[in-house]
Design an enzyme around this catalytic site. Structure first.
Site, mmCIF file in Angstrom:
data_model
loop_
_atom_site.group_PDB
_atom_site.id
_atom_site.type_symbol
_atom_site.label_atom_id
_atom_site.label_comp_id
_atom_site.label_asym_id
_atom_site.label_seq_id
_atom_site.Cartn_x
_atom_site.Cartn_y
_atom_site.Cartn_z
ATOM 1 N N GLU A 225 8.862 -11.773 6.104
ATOM 2 C CA GLU A 225 9.808 -11.699 4.982
ATOM 3 C C GLU A 225 11.169 -11.221 5.462
ATOM 4 O O GLU A 225 12.207 -11.799 5.134
ATOM 5 C CB GLU A 225 9.289 -10.714 3.911
ATOM 6 C CG GLU A 225 8.395 -11.305 2.885
ATOM 7 C CD GLU A 225 8.054 -10.286 1.793
ATOM 8 O OE1 GLU A 225 7.209 -10.616 0.959
ATOM 9 O OE2 GLU A 225 8.630 -9.181 1.779
ATOM 10 N N GLU B 98 0.816 -1.216 0.000
ATOM 11 C CA GLU B 98 0.000 0.000 0.000
ATOM 12 C C GLU B 98 0.847 1.264 0.000
ATOM 13 O O GLU B 98 0.371 2.334 -0.362
ATOM 14 C CB GLU B 98 -0.941 -0.001 1.204
ATOM 15 C CG GLU B 98 -0.244 0.130 2.544
ATOM 16 C CD GLU B 98 -1.229 0.108 3.704
ATOM 17 O OE1 GLU B 98 -1.053 0.942 4.612
ATOM 18 O OE2 GLU B 98 -2.161 -0.721 3.702
ATOM 19 N N ASP B 99 2.120 1.169 0.388
ATOM 20 C CA ASP B 99 2.997 2.349 0.416
ATOM 21 C C ASP B 99 3.676 2.605 -0.924
ATOM 22 O O ASP B 99 3.773 3.760 -1.370
ATOM 23 C CB ASP B 99 4.091 2.168 1.478
ATOM 24 C CG ASP B 99 3.562 2.317 2.892
ATOM 25 O OD1 ASP B 99 2.394 2.705 3.047
ATOM 26 O OD2 ASP B 99 4.324 2.035 3.828
ATOM 27 N N THR B 100 4.186 1.563 -1.558
ATOM 28 C CA THR B 100 5.092 1.791 -2.695
ATOM 29 C C THR B 100 4.816 0.942 -3.936
ATOM 30 O O THR B 100 5.529 1.077 -4.920
ATOM 31 C CB THR B 100 6.547 1.518 -2.262
ATOM 32 O OG1 THR B 100 6.700 0.122 -1.967
ATOM 33 C CG2 THR B 100 6.927 2.336 -1.040
#
Length: 440
Positions: free
Chosen positions: A93, A29-31
């Site tokens: 991750e 959602e950020d990048t």
């Protein structure tokens, strides 16, 4: 801006197979539709095989396929944005990436996208708010939460790049240049062996003599053994294992053969200087000038130099006459069949004797070459015994004979082994002192 990555994280083993050059870790959602999209496109346009997870419907737990993709990537690039820590998936991750950094020596590059590295390191602002929620959600598994915090602190302490107040296009181009540099570095690693049986323990033995951690020391180590015993293979494996820890490295192979050619020593001196200084391939016109240049240009550099298959003292004197030619922390490795040569060159600090393979190592190496398995075919027990005995633990003989017999029937084996004098062993009725049948 200069990119400083953890280049020592490159794998020591050239036999490892990578599925991807780069793994991209990011908060969608950020990048996803801006910076990461542009970075991914640029990486692909430059021929860099990049893995990106485009699954918009993520579940609770990170998928096995994604874990495998991380493990199979040479480099992980982590885009640390404002909401990165709000995703348990991203934090899993990150934990996996750092595990691969330690276990597989994967290279990790953190990119700080509109966040201060201290926010990541100490979990401040948006990172602090994210962990308030994680601690509530995972109140029965605080160990996991603490592992995520530790991972963020560790990644923030790595050499990374801060995108704040930077032109995004220029920033991406610098990342591309850095990734290309890291990938080119890996191509300098040497092919060791298709089946590296028995190599690792010997590598550790020689590394102990080299004492790499002692940066205030410099030394020469000789590796001796008969032809075909695996001196060059061992030296290559050691070179791959430690080369990234030096300012410059050079592996001069087949010195005995190459120095006998026209201008042989001059060519070797030129190659030595060119590889370490990354300059012109033609700096030296004569041997004496080469000695002067090596000493003058390299006396402040911490280098790794391997002189392979040396058979004359003059070769050592012209290529590494004194350890003082090189800077603190330098290590020189010499492979030769001639122990007296090393003794005559009194600058050698330690000598490692390469012995033949043990009985089970010999069986494994032969089996890999003859059957593509670490265990032999049970139908060939008697002839395998003769073959192993004939080779006497010599890796080259085991490889050549195993490859020659691969795919052939047992009659061909018997015929071939008769040609190579194995009938002598049969007449004496000598048997190996270990039962092959236990392998089946």
């Amino acid at each position: 801006m200069a990119f400083i990555g953890d280049s020592s994280s490159f794998s020591s083993s050239v036999t490892r197979q990578w599925a991807h050059d780069v793994f991209l870790s990011f908060r969608g959602e950020d990048t996803r539709n801006n910076f990461t999209a542009h970075l991914y496109a640029a990486l692909c346009q430059n021929g860099i095989n990049t893995y990106i997870d485009n699954d918009l419907q993520r579940g609770e737990n990170i998928s096995p396929a994604l874990l495998k993709a991380i493990e199979k990537s040479r480099i992980s690039v982590i885009v640390l944005s404002q909401n990165y820590a709000s995703s348990s998936w991203c934090l899993d991750e990150l934990s996996k990436i750092l595990e691969c950094k330690e276990r597989k020596r994967q290279i990790v590059l953190p990119l700080f996208y509109k966040v201060d590295p201290s926010e990541v390191r100490y979990q401040k602002n948006s990172f602090e708010k994210a962990f308030v929620k994680h601690e509530e959600r995972f109140k029965d598994d605080q160990i996991k939460v603490q592992r995520w915090k530790t991972a963020l602190t560790q990644v923030a302490n790595l050499s990374g790049c801060d995108l704040r107040n930077r032109n995004e296009h220029d920033f991406i181009q610098e990342i591309i240049e850095w990734v290309n540099l890291m990938l080119v570095k890996e191509t300098t690693y040497l092919q060791v062996a298709q089946y590296p049986v028995g190599i690792e323990s010997r590598v550790q033995d020689v590394k102990a003599l080299l004492d790499i951690k002692n940066k205030d020391n410099k030394c020469m180590v000789g590796i001796i053994g008969t032809g075909g015993i695996g001196k060059t293979t061992l030296a290559k494996a050691i070179y791959n294992s430690i080369t990234s820890q030096f300012e410059g490295s050079c592996f001069l192979e087949n010195i005995r053969e190459n120095s006998s050619q026209k201008n042989g020593l001059v060519n070797l001196q030129n190659k030595l200087l060119s590889k370490i200084l990354r300059g012109s391939s033609q700096m030296v016109d004569n041997v004496d000038q080469g000695v002067t240049l090596i000493e003058k240009r390299l006396h402040l550099k911490m280098i790794l130099l391997v002189l392979d298959d040396v058979d004359e003292l003059v070769q050592l004197e012209r290529l590494a006459g004194k350890i003082d030619w090189f800077g603190l922390g330098s290590r020189i490795i010499i492979t030769t069949r001639n122990k007296h040569l090393l003794r005559a060159h009194d600058r050698v600090d330690s000598i490692y004797h390469v012995n033949g393979l043990g009985k089970y190592e010999a069986l494994q190496l032969f089996s890999w070459n003859a059957f593509k398995s670490d265990k032999p075919n049970g139908n060939y027990v008697e002839v395998i015994e003769d073959a192993i005995r004939y080779c006497g633990g010599l890796p080259l003989a085991l490889i050549v004979l195993g490859s020659t017999l691969k795919g052939r029937d047992i009659l061909y084996w018997k015929s071939k082994l008769d040609e190579t004098s194995c009938r002598i062993c049969s007449r004496n009725d000598r048997r190996l002192s270990f039962p092959l049948r236990q392998w089946y």
